[in-house]
Write an enzyme that holds these catalytic residues in place. Structure first.
Site, PDB file in Angstrom:
ATOM      1  N   SER A  23      -0.942  12.805   3.167  1.00 10.80           N
ATOM      2  CA  SER A  23      -0.749  11.350   3.079  1.00 10.80           C
ATOM      3  C   SER A  23      -1.853  10.594   3.793  1.00 10.80           C
ATOM      4  O   SER A  23      -2.040   9.403   3.553  1.00 10.80           O
ATOM      5  CB  SER A  23       0.569  10.955   3.745  1.00 10.80           C
ATOM      6  OG  SER A  23       1.645  11.549   3.109  1.00 10.80           O
ATOM      7  N   HIS A  58      -1.638  12.857  -4.141  1.00  7.09           N
ATOM      8  CA  HIS A  58      -0.603  12.384  -3.225  1.00  7.09           C
ATOM      9  C   HIS A  58       0.677  12.072  -4.000  1.00  7.09           C
ATOM     10  O   HIS A  58       0.745  11.071  -4.714  1.00  7.09           O
ATOM     11  CB  HIS A  58      -1.116  11.135  -2.487  1.00  7.09           C
ATOM     12  CG  HIS A  58      -0.179  10.611  -1.449  1.00  7.09           C
ATOM     13  ND1 HIS A  58       0.189   9.296  -1.375  1.00  7.09           N
ATOM     14  CD2 HIS A  58       0.460  11.250  -0.444  1.00  7.09           C
ATOM     15  CE1 HIS A  58       1.019   9.142  -0.351  1.00  7.09           C
ATOM     16  NE2 HIS A  58       1.202  10.305   0.217  1.00  7.09           N
ATOM     17  N   GLU A  91      -0.937   9.605  -6.618  1.00  9.26           N
ATOM     18  CA  GLU A  91      -2.238   8.988  -6.347  1.00  9.26           C
ATOM     19  C   GLU A  91      -3.282  10.109  -6.307  1.00  9.26           C
ATOM     20  O   GLU A  91      -3.212  10.991  -5.443  1.00  9.26           O
ATOM     21  CB  GLU A  91      -2.205   8.240  -5.011  1.00  9.26           C
ATOM     22  CG  GLU A  91      -1.314   7.000  -5.041  1.00  9.26           C
ATOM     23  CD  GLU A  91      -1.209   6.297  -3.693  1.00  9.26           C
ATOM     24  OE1 GLU A  91      -1.201   5.057  -3.686  1.00  9.26           O
ATOM     25  OE2 GLU A  91      -1.119   6.968  -2.645  1.00  9.26           O
ATOM     26  N   ASN A  97       0.719   2.988   0.304  1.00  7.09           N
ATOM     27  CA  ASN A  97       1.032   2.786   1.720  1.00  7.09           C
ATOM     28  C   ASN A  97       0.307   1.572   2.297  1.00  7.09           C
ATOM     29  O   ASN A  97       0.818   0.927   3.205  1.00  7.09           O
ATOM     30  CB  ASN A  97       0.758   4.052   2.530  1.00  7.09           C
ATOM     31  CG  ASN A  97       1.875   5.070   2.313  1.00  7.09           C
ATOM     32  OD1 ASN A  97       2.993   4.709   1.930  1.00  7.09           O
ATOM     33  ND2 ASN A  97       1.590   6.341   2.524  1.00  7.09           N
TER      34      ASN A  97
END
Ligand SMILES: NC(=O)c1ccc[n+]([C@@H]2O[C@H](COP(=O)([O-])OP(=O)(O)OC[C@H]3O[C@@H](n4cnc5c(N)ncnc54)[C@H](O)[C@@H]3O)[C@@H](O)[C@H]2O)c1
Length: 283
Positions: free
Chosen positions: A119, A140, A152, A191
């Site tokens: 991450s 991801h 991702e 994020n």
């Protein structure tokens, strides 16, 4: 014939990455250094698929076939020795991941893609532990992988176009939707946006503009998010939210990342959310 996939690390992410691929007919070897984790992963996947069968969303035969398509092993060589594609999902620890990438580079066939589900670590931090940086890429996934559709794909400075295409194709073959991020950047897309929105929610709270309950309601009803930022924080753990902010604040010195005093107070009081029975809400 589908691509031969190896997944390294059978924790909350790796177990479901392997199962999601197997549900789409891909043969997977799931490796973990711990036998116990492999057993836990297999048991938990069996439970998830059983619930789909109960709800009539999956046939018993398809469930058995998908479970049977995930072989488990503690032997990395057995897992990656003939894999065409490897997805690494071990602990978020740079040294552990670098060691695994170096070993995979030694074990896996020369043209095998080495992807990381990290991450926070751009692939350039791992690719230089190998002699094939052009075949290394971030993929991801989101928790829980059996439910969350997005992947991702992040290109590092050395990642080749062919590797990017293979990672995008792998995600699609797993019935997941890939997006491509052309530059390594902390937090990737999701994020970063989540972080920006959540920081704004804390600023509104700290400034006394609205209660946390009303900010959650506003975001849930007005933006159609399934959970407002405070409910989501309780769900993921307020210590996780707090530590992510503190880390970013300390490493960048940027005021935008400074953790909210009210968030800090919750964490210091041990009110971490669902897992402790109380966070912003009581459970
Ligand atoms: N949990 C999430 O919500 C989430 C979401 C997206 C990405 N990620 C990333 O996925 C990765 C894994 O996260 P997780 O939550 O599944 O962790 P986890 O702690 O649940 O599982 C990690 C697994 O790695 C195994 N492991 C450790 N060292 C190993 C080694 N040398 N060889 C083989 N296996 C080894 C452990 O036994 C464990 O089963 C991390 O990089 C994390 O950043 C996590």
């Amino acid at each position: 014939m589908s691509v031969r996939l190896a997944v390294v690390g059978a924790g909350s992410m790796g177990a479901q990455i392997a199962q999601q691929a197997a549900l789409q007919g891909i043969d997977v070897t799931l490796q973990d250094k711990s036998d116990e984790q492999l057993h836990k992963a297999a048991g938990s996947n069996r439970g998830h698929l059983a619930r789909r069968v109960e709800k009539g969303r999956l046939s018993q035969a398809d469930s058995e076939a998908a479970l049977g398509r995930v072989r488990t092993t503690t032997d990395l060589e057995a897992a990656a020795g003939d894999a065409e594609f490897v997805i690494e999902a071990v602990f978020e620890d740079l040294e552990v991941k670098r060691e695994i990438f170096a070993e995979l580079d030694r074990i896996a066939p020369r043209n095998t893609v080495l992807a990381s589900n990290s991450s926070t670590m751009g692939i350039s931090k791992l690719a230089d532990a190998t002699k094939r940086p052009e075949l290394c890429v971030n993929m991801h996934f989101f928790f829980p992988v059996l439910v969350m559709d997005l992947v991702e794909v992040v290109r590092g400075p050395a990642t080749s176009n062919a590797t990017v295409e293979r990672a995008m194709a792998m995600a699609r073959e797993m019935a997941r939707t890939p997006v491509l991020i052309n530059k390594e950047i902390d937090g990737f897309i999701v994020n970063r946006i989540l972080h920006a929105a959540t920081q704004e929610a804390y600023r509104l709270l700290d400034a006394g503009v609205a209660s946390f309950e009303d900010i959650d309601i506003a975001v849930e009803k007005g933006l159609n998010w399934p959970m407002g930022p405070f409910r989501l924080g309780d769900f993921s753990g307020l210590d996780v939210t707090y530590n992510a902010r503190l880390h970013m604040y300390r490493t960048t010195g940027d005021e935008r990342y400074r953790p909210s005093p009210q968030l800090e107070a919750k964490v210091k009081a041990g009110k971490l959310g669902r897992k402790t029975g109380e966070g912003w809400y009581k459970y």
